[in-house]
Design a protein around this motif. Structure first.
Motif, PDB file in Angstrom:
ATOM      1  N   ALA A 140       0.843  -1.203   0.000  1.00  0.00           N
ATOM      2  CA  ALA A 140       0.000   0.000   0.000  1.00  0.00           C
ATOM      3  C   ALA A 140       0.878   1.252   0.000  1.00  0.00           C
ATOM      4  O   ALA A 140       2.033   1.209   0.429  1.00  0.00           O
ATOM      5  CB  ALA A 140      -0.928   0.004   1.204  1.00  0.00           C
ATOM      6  N   ASP A 141       0.340   2.362  -0.514  1.00  0.00           N
ATOM      7  CA  ASP A 141       1.090   3.617  -0.585  1.00  0.00           C
ATOM      8  C   ASP A 141       0.795   4.534   0.581  1.00  0.00           C
ATOM      9  O   ASP A 141       1.604   5.407   0.912  1.00  0.00           O
ATOM     10  CB  ASP A 141       0.725   4.366  -1.872  1.00  0.00           C
ATOM     11  N   LEU A 142      -0.388   4.408   1.144  1.00  0.00           N
ATOM     12  CA  LEU A 142      -0.838   5.404   2.106  1.00  0.00           C
ATOM     13  C   LEU A 142      -1.804   4.741   3.084  1.00  0.00           C
ATOM     14  O   LEU A 142      -2.689   3.981   2.662  1.00  0.00           O
ATOM     15  CB  LEU A 142      -1.547   6.528   1.336  1.00  0.00           C
ATOM     16  N   ILE A 143      -1.630   5.037   4.375  1.00  0.00           N
ATOM     17  CA  ILE A 143      -2.558   4.519   5.388  1.00  0.00           C
ATOM     18  C   ILE A 143      -2.928   5.648   6.340  1.00  0.00           C
ATOM     19  O   ILE A 143      -2.227   6.671   6.408  1.00  0.00           O
ATOM     20  CB  ILE A 143      -1.951   3.347   6.205  1.00  0.00           C
ATOM     21  N   ALA A 144      -4.008   5.473   7.073  1.00  0.00           N
ATOM     22  CA  ALA A 144      -4.398   6.454   8.082  1.00  0.00           C
ATOM     23  C   ALA A 144      -5.092   5.740   9.220  1.00  0.00           C
ATOM     24  O   ALA A 144      -5.677   4.666   9.031  1.00  0.00           O
ATOM     25  CB  ALA A 144      -5.319   7.504   7.463  1.00  0.00           C
ATOM     26  N   GLY A 145      -5.036   6.348  10.393  1.00  0.00           N
ATOM     27  CA  GLY A 145      -5.682   5.737  11.554  1.00  0.00           C
ATOM     28  C   GLY A 145      -5.773   6.695  12.722  1.00  0.00           C
ATOM     29  O   GLY A 145      -5.333   7.845  12.644  1.00  0.00           O
ATOM     30  N   SER A 146      -6.363   6.180  13.799  1.00  0.00           N
ATOM     31  CA  SER A 146      -6.640   6.996  14.988  1.00  0.00           C
ATOM     32  C   SER A 146      -5.788   6.543  16.159  1.00  0.00           C
ATOM     33  O   SER A 146      -5.563   5.347  16.350  1.00  0.00           O
ATOM     34  CB  SER A 146      -8.117   6.827  15.349  1.00  0.00           C
ATOM     35  N   LEU A 147      -5.335   7.488  16.971  1.00  0.00           N
ATOM     36  CA  LEU A 147      -4.521   7.144  18.141  1.00  0.00           C
ATOM     37  C   LEU A 147      -5.359   6.773  19.356  1.00  0.00           C
ATOM     38  O   LEU A 147      -4.814   6.313  20.349  1.00  0.00           O
ATOM     39  CB  LEU A 147      -3.586   8.306  18.502  1.00  0.00           C
ATOM     40  N   ILE A 148      -6.673   6.997  19.292  1.00  0.00           N
ATOM     41  CA  ILE A 148      -7.479   6.509  20.413  1.00  0.00           C
ATOM     42  C   ILE A 148      -8.080   5.141  20.072  1.00  0.00           C
ATOM     43  O   ILE A 148      -9.016   4.676  20.694  1.00  0.00           O
ATOM     44  CB  ILE A 148      -8.519   7.529  20.919  1.00  0.00           C
ATOM     45  N   LYS A 149      -7.488   4.526  19.061  1.00  0.00           N
ATOM     46  CA  LYS A 149      -7.717   3.105  18.807  1.00  0.00           C
ATOM     47  C   LYS A 149      -6.367   2.398  19.015  1.00  0.00           C
ATOM     48  O   LYS A 149      -5.590   2.836  19.866  1.00  0.00           O
ATOM     49  CB  LYS A 149      -8.287   2.912  17.407  1.00  0.00           C
ATOM     50  N   ASN A 150      -6.074   1.377  18.246  1.00  0.00           N
ATOM     51  CA  ASN A 150      -4.929   0.496  18.534  1.00  0.00           C
ATOM     52  C   ASN A 150      -3.586   1.170  18.830  1.00  0.00           C
ATOM     53  O   ASN A 150      -2.960   0.837  19.829  1.00  0.00           O
ATOM     54  CB  ASN A 150      -4.710  -0.491  17.382  1.00  0.00           C
ATOM     55  N   PRO A 151      -3.076   2.072  17.979  1.00  0.00           N
ATOM     56  CA  PRO A 151      -1.664   2.431  18.152  1.00  0.00           C
ATOM     57  C   PRO A 151      -1.390   3.354  19.338  1.00  0.00           C
ATOM     58  O   PRO A 151      -0.230   3.548  19.696  1.00  0.00           O
ATOM     59  CB  PRO A 151      -1.306   3.123  16.827  1.00  0.00           C
ATOM     60  N   GLY A 152      -2.442   3.910  19.935  1.00  0.00           N
ATOM     61  CA  GLY A 152      -2.243   4.746  21.121  1.00  0.00           C
ATOM     62  C   GLY A 152      -2.140   3.928  22.393  1.00  0.00           C
ATOM     63  O   GLY A 152      -1.875   4.463  23.478  1.00  0.00           O
ATOM     64  N   GLY A 153      -2.368   2.618  22.271  1.00  0.00           N
ATOM     65  CA  GLY A 153      -2.188   1.728  23.413  1.00  0.00           C
ATOM     66  C   GLY A 153      -3.071   2.043  24.611  1.00  0.00           C
ATOM     67  O   GLY A 153      -2.774   1.617  25.734  1.00  0.00           O
ATOM     68  N   GLY A 154      -4.149   2.792  24.391  1.00  0.00           N
ATOM     69  CA  GLY A 154      -5.031   3.134  25.504  1.00  0.00           C
ATOM     70  C   GLY A 154      -4.505   4.281  26.344  1.00  0.00           C
ATOM     71  O   GLY A 154      -5.147   4.710  27.299  1.00  0.00           O
ATOM     72  N   ILE A 155      -3.335   4.795  25.992  1.00  0.00           N
ATOM     73  CA  ILE A 155      -2.713   5.864  26.779  1.00  0.00           C
ATOM     74  C   ILE A 155      -2.802   7.203  26.050  1.00  0.00           C
ATOM     75  O   ILE A 155      -3.058   8.231  26.658  1.00  0.00           O
ATOM     76  CB  ILE A 155      -1.216   5.552  27.052  1.00  0.00           C
ATOM     77  N   ALA A 156      -2.583   7.190  24.732  1.00  0.00           N
ATOM     78  CA  ALA A 156      -2.650   8.433  23.963  1.00  0.00           C
ATOM     79  C   ALA A 156      -4.048   9.043  24.131  1.00  0.00           C
ATOM     80  O   ALA A 156      -5.043   8.346  23.956  1.00  0.00           O
ATOM     81  CB  ALA A 156      -2.365   8.152  22.489  1.00  0.00           C
ATOM     82  N   PRO A 157      -4.125  10.324  24.468  1.00  0.00           N
ATOM     83  CA  PRO A 157      -5.429  10.928  24.758  1.00  0.00           C
ATOM     84  C   PRO A 157      -6.129  11.514  23.534  1.00  0.00           C
ATOM     85  O   PRO A 157      -7.282  11.948  23.642  1.00  0.00           O
ATOM     86  CB  PRO A 157      -5.081  12.036  25.749  1.00  0.00           C
ATOM     87  N   CYS A 158      -5.470  11.549  22.397  1.00  0.00           N
ATOM     88  CA  CYS A 158      -6.064  12.128  21.183  1.00  0.00           C
ATOM     89  C   CYS A 158      -5.106  11.861  20.026  1.00  0.00           C
ATOM     90  O   CYS A 158      -4.034  11.321  20.226  1.00  0.00           O
ATOM     91  CB  CYS A 158      -6.266  13.644  21.326  1.00  0.00           C
ATOM     92  N   GLY A 159      -5.495  12.282  18.824  1.00  0.00           N
ATOM     93  CA  GLY A 159      -4.557  12.266  17.701  1.00  0.00           C
ATOM     94  C   GLY A 159      -4.846  11.222  16.645  1.00  0.00           C
ATOM     95  O   GLY A 159      -5.663  10.311  16.825  1.00  0.00           O
ATOM     96  N   GLY A 160      -4.171  11.413  15.522  1.00  0.00           N
ATOM     97  CA  GLY A 160      -4.306  10.484  14.412  1.00  0.00           C
ATOM     98  C   GLY A 160      -3.053  10.542  13.562  1.00  0.00           C
ATOM     99  O   GLY A 160      -2.161  11.369  13.804  1.00  0.00           O
ATOM    100  N   TYR A 161      -2.978   9.655  12.582  1.00  0.00           N
ATOM    101  CA  TYR A 161      -1.783   9.622  11.736  1.00  0.00           C
ATOM    102  C   TYR A 161      -2.134   9.340  10.283  1.00  0.00           C
ATOM    103  O   TYR A 161      -3.178   8.739   9.982  1.00  0.00           O
ATOM    104  CB  TYR A 161      -0.794   8.547  12.233  1.00  0.00           C
ATOM    105  N   VAL A 162      -1.234   9.801   9.416  1.00  0.00           N
ATOM    106  CA  VAL A 162      -1.242   9.432   7.998  1.00  0.00           C
ATOM    107  C   VAL A 162       0.187   8.990   7.707  1.00  0.00           C
ATOM    108  O   VAL A 162       1.136   9.693   8.065  1.00  0.00           O
ATOM    109  CB  VAL A 162      -1.596  10.640   7.097  1.00  0.00           C
ATOM    110  N   ALA A 163       0.383   7.838   7.079  1.00  0.00           N
ATOM    111  CA  ALA A 163       1.743   7.370   6.803  1.00  0.00           C
ATOM    112  C   ALA A 163       1.806   6.783   5.409  1.00  0.00           C
ATOM    113  O   ALA A 163       0.802   6.319   4.873  1.00  0.00           O
ATOM    114  CB  ALA A 163       2.170   6.320   7.832  1.00  0.00           C
TER     115      ALA A 163
END
Ligand SMILES: *Cc1c(COP(=O)(O)O)cnc(C)c1O
Length: 413
Positions: free
Chosen positions: A217-240
């Motif tokens: 894939a060329d591009l992905i996006a997701g939310s930090l208050i789901k899996n990658p924030g590990g339950g600790i990240a209080p907000c945010g998202g990513y595009v990679a």
């Protein structure tokens, strides 16, 4: 029909979960090693744990975190910000920034409810993709038997982005397996080497030992208050993904010319690093909770997807209740056995971005976090609850067992 008692069902479900946990442990370990090594490689230090103010120029904690995430996802670049307000925002940045007037977005299946508004499918939404002059089409597929030729044939001369959703979302379909995706992308590239493959990675991170970029894939996006924030990240998202595509997303988040160079971190970065560090293990806990829930409800005679022993590529467990009252009471029970807001009783409501009324049980430390235990559903036939998260498998087990017991005591089961 003679039904198993809740106690009997729980004993068997516990066994099923233990077996899964053993089978799945190598994936958790591999992802953990990947996170640890990315942090070591980036020479993360105490200096990176801080906050910043103003324009946020030279925010080393922010920049290094993006570098770490890029390495973990196998991407050239990553835009990961506290200012990305949700998964929907991250996906919107990735798509709208990379589609110019006349460019077509081709979605495999139908996209997640909130994305339909991004696209502008139900009448004009100000700022939507269709309003901007980009084009949109869906290719109808069978996710149980995803065929590359059907997708390749659907690609048109104006198709710029081919989009996949990894998770089932609010649909009775399996999540997208990364091995299957690898084969499809390879077939697509043969015919259309220049097409941009986008994957909505929400709920998928760290479930398997490869991520979408690694399978092409060329591009992905997701939310930090789901899996990658590990339950600790209080907000945010990513595009990679590919650097040029991520840069365009950054220009859309801030402004052309300044892109990812600016944006202060009002929240100290520690929580984002620590959340990422824990994420592989927390996703493992969520998966154990999902397997327990699947086994438990299947033992009691409900249809579940995935079944306890099926392949998983997201953390979601779908349970078909068939009745509105069962669906609502299940969600209310999950809320009642949460650590936060346990006394609240969720009702269906018109949530912004969704077309049907939605009921959401999420008694979470981080508001709306669904890596924490949560159950939600668009209230429509056949009344399917989507259960996910749980920072601890014990929480999922306890909440599900007690909820079902309450439902039985109330004469619903
Ligand atoms: C959650 C989710 C989204 C949207 O994320 P929000 O943070 O709720 O805006 C998009 N796609 C999928 C598959 C999701 O699970």
């Amino acid at each position: 029909m003679e039904r198993m008692s809740i106690k009997e069902a729980a004993v068997l479900a516990e066994q099923t979960m233990q077996e899964f946990s053993l089978r799945h442990a190598p994936i958790v370990e591999k992802n953990f090693a990947r996170v640890l090594d990315a942090m070591r490689e980036a020479r993360i230090s105490e200096n990176h744990m801080k906050d910043s103010t103003g324009y946020g120029y030279g925010d080393v904690g922010r920049d290094a975190l993006e570098e770490v995430y890029a390495a973990i996802f196998g991407a050239e670049a990553c835009l990961l910000r506290q200012q990305i307000v949700s998964g929907t925002h991250a996906i919107s940045l990735a798509l709208l920034a990379n589609l110019l007037p006349g460019d077509e977005l081709l979605y495999v299946g139908s996209p997640y409810d909130t994305l339909q508004k991004i696209i502008g499918l139900h009448g004009e939404t100000p700022g939507s993709l269709l309003e901007s002059g980009a084009l949109y089409r869906e290719v109808d597929v069978d996710f149980n038997d995803l065929r590359a030729d059907v997708i390749v044939d659907a690609i048109g001369p104006q198709t710029k982005i081919l989009a996949f959703q990894r998770s089932r979302g609010y649909a009775w379909r399996p999540a997208l397996d990364m091995v299957v995706l690898r084969g499809i992308i390879a077939a697509v590239r043969q015919r259309c080497p220049d097409i941009v493959v986008f994957v909505d990675n929400c709920y998928g991170e760290f479930v398997s030992d490869v991520e979408p970029i690694e399978v092409g894939a060329d591009l992905i996006a997701g939310s930090l208050i789901k899996n990658p924030g590990g339950g600790i990240a209080p907000c945010g998202g990513y595009v990679a993904g590919r650097r040029d595509l991520v840069e365009r997303a950054a220009a859309r988040l801030t402004a052309p010319g300044i892109g990812a160079e600016v944006g202060c971190s009002l929240m100290p970065q520690r929580v984002f690093y620590q959340g990422l560090f824990l994420a592989p293990q927390i996703v493992g806990e969520a998966l154990c909770g999902a397997v327990f829930t699947a086994a438990m409800l299947q033992n009691l005679g409900f249809q579940v997807s995935p079944r306890p022993d099926e392949m998983r590529s997201d953390i979601v467990e779908a349970i078909q209740f068939g009745r509105r009252d069962l669906l609502l009471e299940f969600c209310r029970g999950i809320q009642r056995y949460s650590a936060v807001d346990s006394y609240a009783r969720p009702d269906p409501w018109d949530m912004p971005g969704y077309t049907d009324q939605v009921i959401m049980a999420s008694g979470s430390f981080v508001s709306g976090s669904s890596i924490e235990i949560s159950a939600d559903a668009p209230v429509r036939e056949p009344y399917i609850a989507y259960f996910q998260g749980g920072l601890s498998r014990y929480h999922a087990k306890l909440a599900v067992c007690r909820t079902l017991q309450d439902m039985q005591d109330a004469g619903l089961l």
